[in-house]
Write a protein that holds these residues in place. Structure first.
Motif, short mmCIF file in Angstrom:
data_model
loop_
_atom_site.label_atom_id
_atom_site.label_comp_id
_atom_site.label_asym_id
_atom_site.label_seq_id
_atom_site.Cartn_x
_atom_site.Cartn_y
_atom_site.Cartn_z
N PRO A 16 4.30 15.52 3.53
CA PRO A 16 3.83 15.15 2.51
C PRO A 16 2.90 14.26 2.75
O PRO A 16 3.64 13.56 3.30
CB PRO A 16 4.95 15.86 1.79
N SER A 56 5.88 10.06 -0.12
CA SER A 56 6.78 10.61 0.03
C SER A 56 7.76 9.89 1.84
O SER A 56 8.91 10.74 1.08
CB SER A 56 6.07 11.76 1.20
N VAL A 95 0.51 -1.20 0.36
CA VAL A 95 -0.18 0.44 -0.18
C VAL A 95 0.88 1.10 -0.39
O VAL A 95 1.85 1.44 0.85
CB VAL A 95 -1.37 0.27 1.22
C1 LIG Z 1 9.55 16.98 1.95
C2 LIG Z 1 9.51 16.19 3.00
C3 LIG Z 1 9.48 16.05 3.97
C4 LIG Z 1 9.22 15.46 5.42
N1 LIG Z 1 8.83 16.12 6.58
C5 LIG Z 1 8.31 15.39 7.59
C6 LIG Z 1 8.44 15.25 8.79
O1 LIG Z 1 8.89 16.70 9.32
N2 LIG Z 1 8.06 14.57 9.71
C7 LIG Z 1 7.80 12.92 9.31
O2 LIG Z 1 7.56 12.53 10.51
N3 LIG Z 1 7.80 12.95 8.19
C8 LIG Z 1 8.33 13.47 7.15
N4 LIG Z 1 8.60 13.74 5.72
C9 LIG Z 1 7.83 11.86 5.59
C10 LIG Z 1 6.31 11.71 4.97
O3 LIG Z 1 6.23 12.62 4.42
C11 LIG Z 1 5.74 11.27 6.28
O4 LIG Z 1 5.87 9.97 6.04
C12 LIG Z 1 4.41 10.80 5.06
O5 LIG Z 1 3.31 10.18 6.43
C13 LIG Z 1 4.17 9.89 3.91
O6 LIG Z 1 2.96 9.83 3.41
P1 LIG Z 1 2.58 8.96 2.18
O7 LIG Z 1 0.93 9.62 1.79
O8 LIG Z 1 3.56 9.83 1.22
O9 LIG Z 1 3.07 7.73 2.99
P2 LIG Z 1 4.19 6.92 1.43
O10 LIG Z 1 5.98 7.38 0.91
O11 LIG Z 1 3.48 6.10 -0.08
O12 LIG Z 1 3.62 5.55 2.45
C14 LIG Z 1 4.75 5.37 3.36
C15 LIG Z 1 4.36 4.44 4.38
O13 LIG Z 1 3.57 4.33 4.90
C16 LIG Z 1 2.83 2.65 4.48
N5 LIG Z 1 1.19 3.62 4.17
C17 LIG Z 1 0.80 4.61 3.24
N6 LIG Z 1 -0.62 4.27 3.70
C18 LIG Z 1 -1.06 3.67 3.59
C19 LIG Z 1 -2.44 3.59 4.75
N7 LIG Z 1 -3.75 3.81 4.28
N8 LIG Z 1 -2.63 2.13 5.70
C20 LIG Z 1 -0.68 1.47 6.15
N9 LIG Z 1 -0.09 1.62 5.31
C21 LIG Z 1 0.19 2.27 4.48
C22 LIG Z 1 3.23 2.30 3.39
O14 LIG Z 1 3.23 1.05 3.00
C23 LIG Z 1 4.55 3.23 3.70
O15 LIG Z 1 5.37 1.41 3.99
C24 LIG Z 1 8.36 14.38 4.49
C25 LIG Z 1 8.78 13.65 3.44
C26 LIG Z 1 9.73 14.47 2.46
C27 LIG Z 1 9.35 14.22 1.19
#
Ligand SMILES: Cc1cc2nc3c(=O)[nH]c(=O)nc-3n(C[C@H](O)[C@H](O)[C@H](O)COP(=O)(O)OP(=O)(O)OC[C@H]3O[C@@H](n4cnc5c(N)ncnc54)[C@H](O)[C@@H]3O)c2cc1C
Length: 352
Positions: free
Chosen positions: A139, A77, A72
């Motif tokens: 993000p 990000s 999933v």
């Molecule tokens: C520029 C930048 C800045 C950031 N700053 C921060 C910050 O300040 N603090 C912080 O904590 N993080 C930060 N992050 C990391 C990121 O934004 C977070 O981890 C965010 O929650 C990921 O969301 P996503 O939907 O993109 O997840 P994805 O990258 O799509 O997935 C991440 C993980 O979550 C799992 N997953 C995704 N959706 C689900 C779901 N619905 N159910 C179960 N599992 C799922 C995936 O399998 C994977 O293991 C940053 C990233 C970037 C690019």
């Protein structure tokens, strides 16, 4: 993030899933290149946008029949996507959010997993609710936020969490989680402890009536104690913009390594390192500081590089692949281990 979605997403951002037929609820050769903030080229063997949580069981069953892993993702990000992913990838794109104000002035906010987290935070703050402003601009999707208990500027998701609903792939049914079920810790949760088991479909947050701004963090401490949520959010967004590269311009996944927690003795042995003592006697170190001290700022493997302005961030200068990112991460980890006897842990999940 809607502008990054492939053309299968309609213009209003609401998702549709293309279902080829009932026995194959996913498309072959599903391109994910526009669905990850590191901007890595990636194609999954099968994939689908999920616009209705009811589709998850069918996709899971399909993956089992095909003998493929089921993965999933949300906004992509916090993942490193490999060029060819031998899996069925479900992209959570379910939409919907609501807020119910309680008699005491607090609010219970509910959002579907595919909602964009930064939009969702702006929406709550726009309606005058405080509580999520320090988490503005992170993000990704709402559904991924509990996975690593996202945190920034002195607040983490656990502080505002009420409950969630997830599809349990082992039990084959939807289950509810209260806060204590989630085992939230620093960038950890039960969803990381049992990877792949739960698909989070809906998240509920509790925004307090007696909201107070959290201003302890450098950069927020100059704000007035009477600042409102919108003012705090604006400052958080400005601070983030000054430190982190915009992934729309320079692909990245935010912090690439966790800040390591080590013994007090080891922390003491590292000259000049910023140290953050933990309640259990261990010490948290800054991974960015350690990497910078190894002289790795700007270091590249192919088009993957350590960001010049912030050593904790790995960026894609244009044509990097997951293999370049992997090679760079390996170099960083072994340099830090050799110099300081500290083992760094990668934050983004590798999907291959
Ligand atoms: C520029 C930048 C800045 C950031 N700053 C921060 C910050 O300040 N603090 C912080 O904590 N993080 C930060 N992050 C990391 C990121 O934004 C977070 O981890 C965010 O929650 C990921 O969301 P996503 O939907 O993109 O997840 P994805 O990258 O799509 O997935 C991440 C993980 O979550 C799992 N997953 C995704 N959706 C689900 C779901 N619905 N159910 C179960 N599992 C799922 C995936 O399998 C994977 O293991 C940053 C990233 C970037 C690019």
């Amino acid at each position: 993030m809607d502008e990054e979605m492939p053309e299968t997403m309609p213009e209003d951002g609401r998702a549709t899933t293309r279902i080829d037929d009932a026995s194959r609820p996913a498309r072959p050769d599903f391109d994910l290149s526009a669905r990850n903030t590191l901007k890595l080229p990636a194609t999954a063997r099968y994939g689908a946008f999920v616009s209705d949580a009811g589709q998850i069981a069918a996709l899971d069953g399909f993956a089992r029949r095909e003998g493929l892993p089921f993965v999933v993702i949300g906004g992509g990000s916090n993942v490193v996507l490999y060029p060819r992913i031998e899996a069925v990838v479900a992209v959570l794109a379910t939409k919907g959010r609501s807020v119910v104000r309680q008699a005491d002035g607090s609010a219970l906010v509910t959002a579907q997993a595919g909602e964009d987290w930064p939009d969702f935070v702006q929406w709550t703050v726009g309606q005058g609710f405080g509580g999520l402003e320090n988490l503005a601009g992170i993000p990704g999707t709402v559904g991924a936020a509990p996975v690593q208990n996202i945190g920034a500027y002195g607040v983490e998701l656990a502080d505002r969490f009420h409950s969630l609903t997830a599809y349990d792939r082992v039990e084959g049914r939807f289950v509810d989680f209260e806060r204590s079920d989630c085992r939230f810790r620093y960038r950890q949760s039960v969803f990381k402890d049992e990877p792949g088991r739960f698909v989070i479909t809906e998240v509920r947050l509790w925004l307090p009536a007696d909201w107070q701004p959290v201003l302890g963090y450098a950069g927020l401490d100059s704000l007035s104690k009477t600042a409102d949520p919108a003012t705090v959010m604006a400052r958080v967004l400005a601070l983030r913009g000054s430190k982190l590269p915009d992934w729309r311009i320079l692909g990245n996944a935010g912090s690439f390594f966790h800040n390591p927690v080590v013994s007090a003795e080891l922390a003491q042995s590292i000259d000049g390192a910023p140290r953050y003592p933990q309640p259990d006697g261990t010490v948290k170190l800054s991974a960015g500081w350690l990497i910078e001290r190894c002289g790795l700022k700007g270091y590249r493997v192919g088009d993957a590089g350590v960001f010049e302005n912030h050593a904790l961030v790995i960026v894609n200068h244009g044509n990097a692949t997951a293999h370049d990112v992997e090679g760079l991460a390996r170099t960083v980890k072994s340099a830090v281990r050799e110099a300081f006897a500290v083992t760094l842990q990668q934050e983004p999940l590798e999907v291959r």
